[in-house]
Every structure is written in C-alpha cells, then in structure tokens.
Design an enzyme around this catalytic site. Sequence first.
Site: not given
Ligand code: AP5
Length: 210
Positions: A157, A168, A15, A124, A90
């Site tokens: 992270r 997660r 994402k 990552r 979410r």
């Molecule tokens: P990346 O693009 O970073 O993936 P992502 O989907 O953004 O992953 P996140 O871990 O950031 O998502 P998340 O939803 O768990 O975390 P968030 O920060 O929102 O790609 C991942 C890796 O793969 C990278 O190394 C990239 O280079 C690689 N990659 C990408 N595409 C690729 C491909 N095609 N092939 C190979 N490699 C690839 O949330 C964190 C925490 O915050 C949550 O756990 C929660 O506690 C809180 N939180 C956030 N939002 C909310 C909400 N709305 N409600 C409640 N709690 C929330």
Amino acid sequence: MKSKIILLGPPGSGKGTQGEKLSEKFGYVRLSTGDMLREAVRKETDLGLKAKGFMDSGALVPNDLIINLMKEKIASLGEGTGVIFDGFPRTVEQADALAKQIDIDLALNLDVDDEELITRLTKRRTCPQCNSVYHLTYNPPKKEGFCDKCGSVLYHRDDDKEETVRNRLKVYRENTLPLIDYYRKKGKLVTIEGIGNIDKIFDQVDKALQ
Ligand code: AP5
C-alpha cells in the site's frame, strides 16, 4: 453473544486480520472504511477522487464523506445482522453519528507499540481483490507475491511507507485515541494486547464476544 462490534487500535494493530477471522468464524459482516475507500480510489469514483489525497498523506478523509458512506451501509444491514466496524469510527464526530444509528455491544481495542506497528506496516502486503493481508515475515503467503485466497498479485500500500506510517500514527493519536475513553465511559471497552501469535490474540477476541 455480542454482535455489534467496533475494532479500535492504531494503524497496523491487526484490526483487519482479526476482523477477517471474526467474520469467517461468526459470519458477521465486516465494514472496513479503509477497504471501501481504496476500492473507490481504484474505480476513480467521486468519493475516491476526493479521498485519495488525504489517504496518500496519511490524513483522515473528512468526516462528512465517511459519515454519509457509512450511513448508507448501516441502513442496508438486515435486522439482527452481526457487524464488525473496522476503521470506523475514527473521530468523536463519527462515533456520535454511529450512535444515532446503531447500539454498539463492544469496542475492542488492540494495543500495540509504535515500533512494532512500523515493522508490520512496512512489510505488509495486501490483496487488491479480496483485501486479505499478509506480512513478509510474520504471516507470508504460501506462494510468494500471490494471495492464498484468490490468487491475485499482492501489493504494498502507498500509505505503508515509513514516513506516511509515522504521520498516520500521529493522526491516530490526535483524532482516534480519544475514542478509547469515549467507549470506556459507556462501559463498552475491552483492551487486548495485540502483540504475539495471531491465533492466540484471536482466542482473546473471541472470548470478549461471549
Ligand atoms: P492489519 O490487520 O492489516 O492491521 P490494521 O489494524 O487493519 O491496519 P491498517 O493499516 O489497515 O489500519 P488503518 O486503520 O491505518 O488503515 P485503514 O485501511 O483503516 O495488520 C497489519 C500487518 O501486521 C499485516 O501485515 C498483518 O499480517 C500483520 N499482523 C497482524 N497481526 C499480527 C500479529 N499479531 N503479529 C504479527 N503481525 C501481525 O485506513 C487507511 C486510510 O483510509 C486512513 O489513513 C484514512 O486516510 C482513510 N480512512 C479509513 N477509515 C477512515 C475513517 N473512518 N475516517 C477518516 N478516514 C478514514
């Protein structure tokens, strides 16, 4: 051209990676709740202090905190601004709150299997300054350990440790997966296979916006 976009998909599905490319190409504002929360934790704000424990364990931060945070951000968007929601909504409660404020054009769901997600997240590296993400094997920075864009030292992270990643994924299945049906029923859902070359995936993301 669709300009109010939600990026759906499990942790690590890409994402942030695809959202950043979309915002670079079309100039849309990317609102990532994860980035906002990590910044709040770093600055030790009231929100950050409340959110930290939930984030460290891989749990969701309570709906009321997130909904209040996003209400303000959405209200401050200019008329007609293109926006990408990354990591929000979410839960169904968050999606209902969003629907009261803004009409979404498209919910893009990136589909990736669990084993690939674990490999991605445990390798990552993230920039604490500009939030760019890298992967030690698939998408390494040009200079090891440093962000290509702003030169900051990259970090792993806390919630990217394997045990927390598995939690997660469980939290995602229980709370966020129902949103796929939620947006399908509204006729807004497009699912894209999120495995393979990042630029090729982006081509499909781009196509879905037209
Ligand atoms: P990346 O693009 O970073 O993936 P992502 O989907 O953004 O992953 P996140 O871990 O950031 O998502 P998340 O939803 O768990 O975390 P968030 O920060 O929102 O790609 C991942 C890796 O793969 C990278 O190394 C990239 O280079 C690689 N990659 C990408 N595409 C690729 C491909 N095609 N092939 C190979 N490699 C690839 O949330 C964190 C925490 O915050 C949550 O756990 C929660 O506690 C809180 N939180 C956030 N939002 C909310 C909400 N709305 N409600 C409640 N709690 C929330």
